[in-house]
Design an enzyme around this catalytic site. Structure first.
Site, PDB file in Angstrom:
ATOM      1  CE  LYS A  42     -44.426  75.658 -62.243  1.00  0.00           C
ATOM      2  NZ  LYS A  42     -43.115  76.841 -61.757  1.00  0.00           N
ATOM      3  NE  ARG A 139     -41.897  82.131 -56.235  1.00  0.00           N
ATOM      4  CZ  ARG A 139     -42.341  81.404 -57.106  1.00  0.00           C
ATOM      5  NH1 ARG A 139     -43.563  82.061 -57.731  1.00  0.00           N
ATOM      6  NH2 ARG A 139     -41.176  80.791 -58.451  1.00  0.00           N
ATOM      7  CE1 TYR A 261     -79.022  79.809 -58.742  1.00  0.00           C
ATOM      8  CE2 TYR A 261     -76.636  79.090 -60.144  1.00  0.00           C
ATOM      9  CZ  TYR A 261     -77.916  78.590 -59.334  1.00  0.00           C
ATOM     10  OH  TYR A 261     -77.997  78.058 -58.780  1.00  0.00           O
ATOM     11  CG  MET A 314     -70.975  73.944 -59.271  1.00  0.00           C
ATOM     12  SD  MET A 314     -71.739  72.830 -58.089  1.00  0.00           S
ATOM     13  CE  MET A 314     -72.071  73.658 -56.619  1.00  0.00           C
TER      14      MET A 314
HETATM   15  C1  PLP Z   1     -42.910  77.957 -63.174  1.00  0.00           C
HETATM   16  C2  PLP Z   1     -41.462  77.977 -62.799  1.00  0.00           C
HETATM   17  C3  PLP Z   1     -41.325  78.471 -64.067  1.00  0.00           C
HETATM   18  C4  PLP Z   1     -41.886  78.105 -65.264  1.00  0.00           C
HETATM   19  O1  PLP Z   1     -42.305  79.295 -65.518  1.00  0.00           O
HETATM   20  P1  PLP Z   1     -43.093  79.368 -66.740  1.00  0.00           P
HETATM   21  O2  PLP Z   1     -43.709  81.440 -66.989  1.00  0.00           O
HETATM   22  O3  PLP Z   1     -44.246  78.984 -67.165  1.00  0.00           O
HETATM   23  O4  PLP Z   1     -42.332  79.742 -68.343  1.00  0.00           O
HETATM   24  C5  PLP Z   1     -39.598  78.195 -64.056  1.00  0.00           C
HETATM   25  N1  PLP Z   1     -38.954  78.491 -62.918  1.00  0.00           N
HETATM   26  C6  PLP Z   1     -39.080  78.281 -61.886  1.00  0.00           C
HETATM   27  C7  PLP Z   1     -38.470  78.717 -60.655  1.00  0.00           C
HETATM   28  C8  PLP Z   1     -41.092  78.368 -61.452  1.00  0.00           C
HETATM   29  O5  PLP Z   1     -41.214  78.099 -60.453  1.00  0.00           O
END
Ligand code: PLP
Length: 370
Positions: A42, A139, A261, A314
C-alpha cells in the site's frame, strides 16, 4: 505519475535497491518458517513505487499482495496478472463488479460490506474474499460479538468465498505489550471456528514476536522496505531507499550569525555551510530542523555526518560542512540511506520511518537498481 525528472534537473535523487527489497522478503520468509509470506505494498509500495516494488517481490517468490484501496489493486493487477491481491480497505460501495473484473479480493470488515458481498457472490460464486476480525485495535474488522453471531449461522466460509481470516496487531512493535497476547488468544479462538480457512495475524513486527503469532500467512510491510519494525531493537533489514540532495552552494558564516527562517540557530564557530536543494515540499520533514534548543537530523557526505543547521524550508536545507573541507557545489549528500537510517531522521522529526517513506515527493530523480 509525473514524468521522470532527469538527474541533471533534479534537486533530489532517490535510489531504490531492488536487490535489497528482494533480499528483505527472502529474509522475512525464512524467519516466518512454516508460514507463507505475503507483501504489503500500500501507499505506492511504501513510497518506493508500486510497480517496481511488486516486480522485484514477485521475482523473489512472493505471490500474495495487500494494498489499501482498489485503485492500487488495479495498478497491481496490470503489473502482475497472476498474483493474489487483497484490498485491506475492503469492498467499496457499488464497486464489486470492478473487483470481480480484476480478481481483487476485498478484506471484509463490517456487516454492510458482508451483506453487499453476499449479494454479489450469488452472481459470482467464484469470487474470493478475506474476513478481518477486530481483536482489540478498534480500527478495521468485525467486532468479536458480530463475528460470533455470524459464525453461529451455517457455512460462512462458503457463503463469502473466504480464502483468509485475519486480524491486525496494535502493539507488535512493543514485544512485551500485554495487548499482543490478548489479541493472539482472541484471534486463535475465532479462527478455530473457521478451521479450513488460512489465518493471518502478523505484520512485520508480528513476525518477530515468535511462531505462535505467525499462523498460516504473514503480512510484512515496513521491514521489506528496510524500516525498523520493532522498537529499541537492532534492525536486521537492508536499507532499500536512499535519498540524496544536491549541494547548490557552499558558503562561510561567522560565529554569532544565524541560519534560516526564524533565526532559530546561531553559529558558535566560523562555519562552512552547504545549501541543499531538497525541502519539505519533497517530503523531507520540517520537524527535522535544528535550533539552539534542539539538534536536528544528520546528513552524510564523504564518510562523515553533517548536521542540519536551522530550519528546513520548502525547497532547501542547510547543513554544516565545516569538517568536510572538500564539500562542493554539485555533490550529492545522503539524507537517509545506508549511513543515516530513515528511522533516525524520523525519530529526530518526531515521526516514524513509515511516514517519511510514504511522504517521498514527486520532484526526485528516481533510480531503480539494479
Ligand atoms: C499496513 C498493514 C500491514 C503491514 O504492516 P507493517 O507494520 O508495515 O509490517 C499489515 N496488515 C495490515 C492490516 C496493515 O494495515
Amino acid at each position: 505519475m509525473t514524468a521522470e525528472t532527469p538527474e541533471t534537473l533534479a534537486g533530489g535523487r532517490l535510489t531504490i535497491d531492488r536487490d535489497a527489497l528482494a533480499d528483505n522478503w527472502r529474509d522475512l520468509a525464512a524467519r516466518a518458517e512454516g508460514a507463507a509470506t505475503a507483501a504489503v505494498v500500500k501507499g505506492d509500495g511504501y513510497g518506493i513505487g508500486l510497480e517496481p516494488a511488486v516486480r522485484a517481490l514477485a521475482g523473489a517468490g512472493c505471490d500474495t499482495f495487500f494494498v489499501a484501496v482498489p485503485e492500487e489493486g488495479l495498478r497491481l493487477r496490470a503489473t502482475l496478472p497472476e498474483a493474489t491481491i487483497y484490498i485491506l480497505d475492503g469492498l467499496f460501495e457499488g464497486a464489486a463488479a470492478t473487483y470481480a473484473q480484476a480478481n481483487l479480493r476485498p478484506v471484509l470488515s463490517s456487516l454492510p460490506e458482508i451483506e453487499e458481498w453476499t449479494a454479489h457472490r450469488r452472481q459470482n460464486p467464484a469470487a474470493h474474499a478475506a474476513l478481518h476480525i477486530d481483536t482489540g485495535m478498534h480500527r478495521m474488522g468485525l467486532g468479536l460479538g458480530e463475528a460470533e453471531a455470524l459464525l453461529a449461522g451455517p457455512g460462512l466460509a462458503d457463503t463469502l468465498g473466504l480464502t483468509l481470516v485475519m486480524s491486525h496487531l496494535a502493539c507488535a512493535d512493543t514485544p512485551d505489550h500485554p495487548l499482543n497476547q490478548r489479541q493472539r488468544d482472541a484471534f486463535r479462538a475465532v479462527r478455530a471456528r473457521l478451521p479450513d480457512v488460512p489465518a493471518s495475524l502478523a505484520n512485520s513486527a508480528g513476525i518477530f514476536l515468535g511462531p505462535d503469532y505467525r499462523f498460516d500467512l504473514v503480512r510484512p510491510g515496513i521491514a521489506l522496505y528496510g524500516g525498523a519494525a520493532v522498537n529499541d531493537a537492532v534492525n536486521p533489514m537492508r536499507p532499500v531507499a536512499t535519498l540524496e540532495a544536491r549541494i547548490l552552494q557552499v558558503r562561510d558564516a561567522a560565529p554569532g550569525e544565524t541560519v534560516g527562517y526564524g533565526a532559530t540557530e546561531a553559529l558558535d564557530r566560523p562555519s562552512r555551510l552547504a545549501i541543499l536543494a531538497v525541502g519539505y515540499a519533497d517530503g523531507y520533514p520540517r520537524h527535522a530542523s535544528s535550533s539552539d534548543q534542539r539538534p536536528g537530523a544528520l546528513a552524510f557526505l564523504r564518510g562523515r555526518a553533517a548536521p542540519l543547521v536551522g530550519r528546513v524550508s520548502m525547497d532547501l536545507i542547510t547543513i554544516d560542512v565545516t569538517e568536510i573541507s572538500d564539500a562542493r557545489r554539485g555533490d550529492w549528500v545522503e539524507l537517509f540511506g545506508p549511513n543515516i537510517p530513515v528511522d533516525e531522521v524520523a525519530e529526530r522529526a518526531g515521526t516514524i520511518g513509515y511516514e517519511l517513506l510514504t511522504s517521498l515527493g514527486r520532484r526526485y530523480h528516481r533510480r531503480y537498481r539494479p
